[in-house]
Design a protein around this motif. Structure first.
Motif, PDB file in Angstrom:
ATOM      1  N   ASP A  55     -39.579 -68.081 -14.485  1.00 20.93           N
ATOM      2  CA  ASP A  55     -39.207 -66.629 -13.716  1.00 20.93           C
ATOM      3  C   ASP A  55     -38.704 -65.857 -14.635  1.00 20.93           C
ATOM      4  N   GLU A  56     -37.979 -66.147 -15.826  1.00 23.18           N
ATOM      5  CA  GLU A  56     -37.639 -65.112 -16.728  1.00 23.18           C
ATOM      6  C   GLU A  56     -38.826 -64.393 -17.206  1.00 23.18           C
ATOM      7  N   CYS A  59     -40.664 -61.942 -14.243  1.00 21.31           N
ATOM      8  CA  CYS A  59     -39.701 -60.909 -14.017  1.00 21.31           C
ATOM      9  C   CYS A  59     -39.639 -60.031 -15.126  1.00 21.31           C
ATOM     10  N   LEU A  62     -42.637 -57.767 -14.982  1.00 27.46           N
ATOM     11  CA  LEU A  62     -42.848 -56.824 -14.037  1.00 27.46           C
ATOM     12  C   LEU A  62     -41.593 -55.423 -14.580  1.00 27.46           C
ATOM     13  N   ASN A  63     -40.510 -55.900 -15.086  1.00 20.97           N
ATOM     14  CA  ASN A  63     -39.595 -54.853 -15.556  1.00 20.97           C
ATOM     15  C   ASN A  63     -40.169 -54.065 -16.758  1.00 20.97           C
ATOM     16  N   LEU A  88     -36.321 -65.762  -7.793  1.00 22.11           N
ATOM     17  CA  LEU A  88     -36.867 -64.419  -8.419  1.00 22.11           C
ATOM     18  C   LEU A  88     -35.965 -63.262  -8.294  1.00 22.11           C
ATOM     19  N   GLU A  89     -35.182 -63.407  -7.084  1.00 27.81           N
ATOM     20  CA  GLU A  89     -34.314 -62.204  -7.091  1.00 27.81           C
ATOM     21  C   GLU A  89     -33.132 -62.191  -7.911  1.00 27.81           C
ATOM     22  N   ALA A  91     -33.186 -63.691 -10.871  1.00 26.92           N
ATOM     23  CA  ALA A  91     -33.655 -63.225 -12.368  1.00 26.92           C
ATOM     24  C   ALA A  91     -34.318 -61.904 -12.393  1.00 26.92           C
ATOM     25  N   LYS A  92     -33.633 -61.074 -11.434  1.00 29.32           N
ATOM     26  CA  LYS A  92     -33.925 -59.543 -11.349  1.00 29.32           C
ATOM     27  C   LYS A  92     -35.402 -59.382 -11.234  1.00 29.32           C
ATOM     28  N   CYS A  93     -36.054 -59.884 -10.598  1.00 25.98           N
ATOM     29  CA  CYS A  93     -37.643 -59.539 -10.336  1.00 25.98           C
ATOM     30  C   CYS A  93     -37.528 -58.174  -9.141  1.00 25.98           C
ATOM     31  N   LEU A  95     -38.952 -57.561  -6.350  1.00 24.07           N
ATOM     32  CA  LEU A  95     -39.666 -58.152  -5.072  1.00 24.07           C
ATOM     33  C   LEU A  95     -40.750 -57.337  -4.343  1.00 24.07           C
ATOM     34  N   VAL A  98     -44.099 -58.072  -5.719  1.00 25.58           N
ATOM     35  CA  VAL A  98     -44.453 -59.548  -6.136  1.00 25.58           C
ATOM     36  C   VAL A  98     -45.109 -59.796  -4.526  1.00 25.58           C
TER      37      VAL A  98
END
Length: 231
Positions: A55-56, A59, A62-63, A88-89, A91-93, A95, A98
């Motif tokens: 996840d890290e 995300c 994408l960040n 994912l949320e 992990a501050k993705c 969304l 995604v």
């Protein structure tokens, strides 16, 4: 073991497994935005193989690349899918960038590989068959080799292929920060990704028709037989 010695795509466009053509697909064929022109970061491993450690990485990519999108394999049940979304949320993705794609027949899956910008190797359990199929169609995989065998297939393939050292250095990370950095460099630099894909297409045949593993198994079995005779 035939899968290790034959291409999965025959006549450059037909899946040996499903018999379908890999041609004629667009992003829209998979429910993705048709007008999108940024990087597509793909991981189509089954959801059970996507550990929280991944996840890290996803995300972080994408960040860092604020216009890129991620495409992932959708879970079979809504409960499992929601668990993944919650992860994912946490992990501050972002969304909204995604996307999830249902399981595909083999030819469609290969077409999706071809359409993406870069494939993300899962972590700590990475791709094996998936990695070979991605490399067969000349696409690049960013990988972070793990300690155990299941997380080292992709780097092993790169070594067997004898990729140019400079090219391989852009694909094989040694930390989460490097994984994120390498993926975004490839996803946002069209000249670099073409250079990498050209090298992969050139060297992929080095993975085919190899008898190294056959020879090693033969040695092991013969030695085991000899040892058994002595006991």
């Amino acid at each position: 073991m035939h899968q290790y010695y034959q291409r999965r795509i025959i006549d450059e466009s037909v899946s040996r497994l499903s018999g379908g053509s890999i041609e004629g697909y667009t992003l829209e064929s998979f429910g993705l935005p048709s007008s999108y022109t940024g990087a597509v970061y793909l991981n189509m491993q089954k959801p059970f193989k996507i550990h929280p450690e991944f996840d890290e990485l996803l995300c972080g990519i994408l960040n860092l690349d604020t216009t890129g999108i991620a495409v992932l394999h959708k879970a079979d049940t809504m409960d499992t899918h929601q668990i993944f979304l919650d992860r994912l949320e946490s992990a501050k993705c972002p969304l909204s960038r995604v996307y999830f794609v249902e399981a595909q027949p083999h030819h469609s899956l290969i077409a999706l590989y071809k359409l993406c910008t870069i494939v993300l190797d899962s972590y700590p359990a990475g791709g094996c068959t998936t990695s070979r199929e991605v490399l067969e169609v000349g696409k690049a995989i960013v990988t972070l080799p793990a300690r155990l065998l299941g997380g080292r297939w992709t780097v092993a393939y790169y070594n067997i292929m004898e990729l140019d050292h400079g090219i391989q250095r852009k694909l094989v990370a040694s930390s989460t920060a490097e994984y994120i950095e390498y993926a975004v460099q490839l996803g946002t630099n069209s000249t670099l990704i073409r250079e990498v894909e050209t090298e992969i297409a050139l060297k992929f045949p080095n993975l085919l028709s190899r008898e190294d593993a056959v020879d090693e198994w033969q040695k092991l079995l013969l030695q085991t037989h000899r040892d058994a005779l002595l006991t």
